[in-house]
Design an enzyme around this catalytic site. Structure first.
Site, PDB file in Angstrom:
ATOM      1  CD  GLU A 290      -2.943  -1.130   2.427  1.00  0.00           C
ATOM      2  OE1 GLU A 290      -2.725  -0.553   3.142  1.00  0.00           O
ATOM      3  OE2 GLU A 290      -4.062  -1.515   2.068  1.00  0.00           O
ATOM      4  CG  ASP A 364      -7.603  -5.362   4.241  1.00  0.00           C
ATOM      5  OD1 ASP A 364      -7.235  -5.759   5.281  1.00  0.00           O
ATOM      6  OD2 ASP A 364      -7.561  -4.486   3.855  1.00  0.00           O
ATOM      7  CD  GLU A 392      -9.883  -1.326   7.682  1.00  0.00           C
ATOM      8  OE1 GLU A 392      -8.988  -1.624   8.160  1.00  0.00           O
ATOM      9  OE2 GLU A 392      -9.935  -0.797   6.429  1.00  0.00           O
TER      10      GLU A 392
HETATM   11  O1  GCW Z   1      -7.239  -2.842   6.155  1.00  0.00           O
HETATM   12  C1  GCW Z   1      -6.284  -2.191   5.797  1.00  0.00           C
HETATM   13  C2  GCW Z   1      -6.771  -0.991   6.135  1.00  0.00           C
HETATM   14  C3  GCW Z   1      -5.367   0.214   6.186  1.00  0.00           C
HETATM   15  C4  GCW Z   1      -4.197  -0.687   6.720  1.00  0.00           C
HETATM   16  C5  GCW Z   1      -3.876  -1.886   6.435  1.00  0.00           C
HETATM   17  C6  GCW Z   1      -2.822  -2.732   6.775  1.00  0.00           C
HETATM   18  C7  GCW Z   1      -2.673   0.381   8.379  1.00  0.00           C
HETATM   19  O2  GCW Z   1      -7.807  -0.185   5.408  1.00  0.00           O
HETATM   20  O3  GCW Z   1      -5.895   1.289   6.925  1.00  0.00           O
HETATM   21  O4  GCW Z   1      -3.139   0.215   7.029  1.00  0.00           O
HETATM   22  O5  GCW Z   1      -5.128  -2.577   6.197  1.00  0.00           O
HETATM   23  O6  GCW Z   1      -3.098  -3.570   7.626  1.00  0.00           O
HETATM   24  O7  GCW Z   1      -1.568  -2.271   6.755  1.00  0.00           O
END
Ligand code: GCW
Length: 708
Positions: A290, A364, A392
């Protein structure tokens, strides 16, 4: 009747209708509530049984940890039974439990002895005894032996330098960076107490999307001050680090892990940290994920990157926790496959003090994912499990979603590698591949809200993570009941109302948001509501349409051999079960298969009808909780009663948004009528497509990681 001139609360007090505690409780004490036990006989029995408390440690020398155990026992017994125990400290005889964190509790004839393999183990034993009292369990002739199954039990905070929390829904960061190190918020100690009460022994106070400032001398002093507060409670501090720090902080030309100047930079940085924090745990790293920098930027592997830092902390006993949550812009055939593809070739190439931290599922933290195929696929590398306590994708702090059942599902999943019975729990506790470095981590749901977690029921998830980290074999039901009794009291009506709500909640949230294996269909940025129509984000795998693949023919992601063959990353026993429609459980159906809308389900109904009915069932569950919660008026304090009542009504509203948006959107492809049990949507689809979430820090990933 109260006198009209008296404030209502005074009048009520005068009438003895309720005590102050019954009216208001802000939840600050979490599960560590030491209110007087109502049953007089039980109090007397406890008082007699705990007249003398003996703490037996290997040295018999007083320490800040022994003092913490002493204070906790004194506060608990004073509060719960109104007695002042006599607490003595002694050097343990020969019967020291094996393992530094193991403890034994023995109670007989008015003396309870807590023996620990270390001071911290005695503190764990003290909390275990207190829990028994809080749960009103018998303690006569007590013999308890306990030890954690996993050695590093961690909270990962995603707290930013500016006080915001990425994916945090409970206020701002607990860490008052402007005040540290000179001013210590008393809350830091309460935080450490809460961790120790569950046996959590590590914390990463800062976001994996890190900021180089945290490695500067000024910030390291602030972090050292936190470490000083946490130390008596056995909580070690770890740090995240931006991989490019040698460039951005050290002004080196690159951060190549094989460059001698870079190696020296990290060695020096480690020395600097250990000089301030002698028991510093090590680094938690998100790299090449990311938008974060990492070793691949220099054409090196994740192993090269991890080993660089591992060598820097090794002389001090530190470890490196390297995250496997990686995916890049160039989505090949399926994002779900990327971590496995990148990491399995590196098995055996990591230093001994590296552990690879794997999210529960391959995408995720979706509300339901099959277990991550990396579990069982890297026998030569210790693997950690990372789960998300912060909600989340499960309603932030505005929805009840008790997550123990979700984590249990993963922990109990059989990887079949190398043989049947190799559950994820046994992979991460080192049992399968004989690793001694074992780690489990939960992304924290804490913040400055008075109740810590944004709603009165959310601490149940913090509690559950801690208890499962200690012992993954505990059941969700046991954890739910423990937490409820400790948090809301032992009144059976209360327990029998709250525990079933907790246990049903995760499935209900799934039903009204992403049933039958649907995943990643949430709105952009905030992730708290529906967005199945989103198809215009710059990267294919950020778009919900990439995941549900709805079209006139059907819906779902074909991950069988005819599709992306993500199934090929699992052991044949697992893959064949999920590949075969006759054996694939309904809950993973659309995760692994693209099926026609009129596909006949086990229930005899069409897929389309089942989708719609799951959405409806989710809402019906929330409505059921609203009813059962209303029966608790007067049985618990008004403050938490009312707050939760409001929460449930908001949850019902949010659930309807999910249902009405998703079913109307999918209906545009399915072109089949909705089942008769299904309520008429409140608004047309277009209304939901135009809904925008308010801007909040939690909804907005940190600047370094632009994300949907
Ligand atoms: O789930 C995603 C989130 C990000 C997060 C990423 C991760 C810290 O949307 O906000 O970043 O995972 O786990 O690195």
């Amino acid at each position: 009747m109260t006198s009209p001139r008296l404030p209502v609360w005074l009048g009520a007090l005068a009438l003895g209708l309720f005590s102050f505690n019954a009216r208001a409780d802000d939840g600050y004490r979490l599960w560590l509530r030491y209110d007087r036990i109502a049953d007089e006989k039980l109090r007397a029995a406890y008082s007699a049984a705990t007249a003398k408390l003996v703490l037996a440690t290997p040295t018999g020398v007083d320490s800040s940890t022994v003092a913490a155990a002493h204070d906790e026992l004194t506060a608990a017994l004073r509060g719960l039974i109104g007695s002042e125990p006599t607490i003595t400290l002694t050097k343990s005889a020969t019967d020291v439990p094996p393992g530094a964190e193991a403890f034994a509790i023995q109670g007989r004839n008015g003396t309870v002895t807590i023996t620990g393999g270390s001071d911290i183990a005695v503190l764990y034993g003290a909390f275990a005894l207190v829990r028994r009292l809080q749960l009103n369990q018998p303690i006569d002739d007590l013999v308890v032996h306990d030890a954690p199954k996993i050695s590093r039990r961690m909270l990962n905070h995603w707290d930013n330098l500016n006080g915001t929390i990425e994916r945090g829904y409970a206020g701002r960061s607990l860490w008052q960076w402007d005040d540290l190190p000179g001013k210590i918020d008393p809350r830091y100690r309460d935080y450490a107490r809460a961790l120790a009460s569950l046996g959590l022994n590590g914390t990463v106070p800062i976001n994996v999307n890190s900021n180089i400032q945290f490695l500067t001398p000024g910030y390291l002093k602030k972090i050292a001050a936190l470490a000083d507060v946490f130390r008596p409670y056995g909580v070690r501090v770890f740090l995240t680090a931006r991989y490019s720090s040698p460039v951005e902080l050290g002004k080196l030309p690159n951060a190549d892990p094989l460059d001698p100047a870079v190696i020296k930079w990290w060695h020096d940085k480690a020395e600097e940290i250990y000089a301030l924090i002698p028991d510093f745990g090590g680094f938690l790293i998100k790299a090449n994920s990311e938008g974060q920098p990492g070793p691949q930027t220099y054409h090196r592997t994740h192993a090269d990157g991890a080993n660089l830092l591992a060598d820097a902390v090794a002389p001090h006993g530190g470890i490196v926790i390297w995250r496997a949550f990686v995916y890049d812009a160039d989505v090949k055939d399926d994002r779900a496959k990327q971590a496995y593809t990148e990491f399995t070739p590196l098995d055996g190439k990591f230093r001994d003090n590296v552990v690879v931290q794997v999210k529960n599922g391959p995408i995720d933290f979706m509300p339901r994912e099959p277990f991550h195929p990396l579990f069982g696929a890297m026998p030569k590398t210790p693997l950690a499990l990372e789960v998300q306590i912060t909600q989340e994708y499960n309603g932030g702090s505005s929805e009840l979603c008790f997550l123990a059942p979700m984590w249990k599902e993963v922990l109990d999943a059989d990887t079949f590698r190398p043989q049947p019975g190799s559950t994820v729990a046994r992979v991460i506790d080192g049992g399968i591949d004989h690793h001694t470095l074992t780690v489990i981590a939960g992304v924290a749901n804490t913040g400055t809200d008075r109740n810590w977690c944004g709603n009165q029921l959310a601490p149940a998830n913090w509690y559950a993570l801690g208890r499962l980290a200690w012992n993954p074999a505990l059941t969700s039901a046991q954890i739910a009941e423990e937490w409820t009794r400790q948090t809301f009291g032992n009144d059976s009506r209360v327990v029998q109302t709250i525990v079933p709500m907790l246990l049903a909640s995760r499935e209900a949230v799934l039903n009204y948001s992403m049933p039958l294996g649907l995943h990643h269909i949430m709105a952009t940025n905030h992730h708290q509501g529906p967005g199945p129509w989103v198809d215009s984000l710059s990267r294919a795998d950020w778009n919900p349409t990439y995941y549900h693949r709805a079209d006139a023919q059907g819906v779902g992601f074909d991950r069988t051999a005819t599709g992306s063959n993500a199934l090929g990353q699992y052991a044949p026993e697992v893959a064949s079960r999920w590949a075969d429609l006759a054996t694939c459980p309904d809950e993973f159906l659309l995760w692994f298969h693209h099926l026609p809308w009129d596909y006949k389900m086990r229930s005899g109904k069409t897929l389309w009808a089942e989708i719609a009915l799951h959405y409806q069932a989710g809402i019906d569950s929330v409505r059921g909780w609203e009813k059962s919660w209303s029966t608790l008026r007067g049985a618990i304090d008004d403050e938490r009663f009312i707050a939760t009542q409001k929460l449930l009504s908001r949850q019902e509203h949010e659930a309807r948004i999910w249902r009405d948006a998703c079913t109307q959107y999918f209906a545009t492809f399915a072109k089949l009528p909705l089942p008769s049990e299904y309520e008429k949507p409140e608004h047309p689809l277009d209304f939901y497509r135009k809904l925008r979430a308010p801007f909040t820090a939690a909804n907005t990933p940190s600047v370094s990681a632009p994300k949907p």
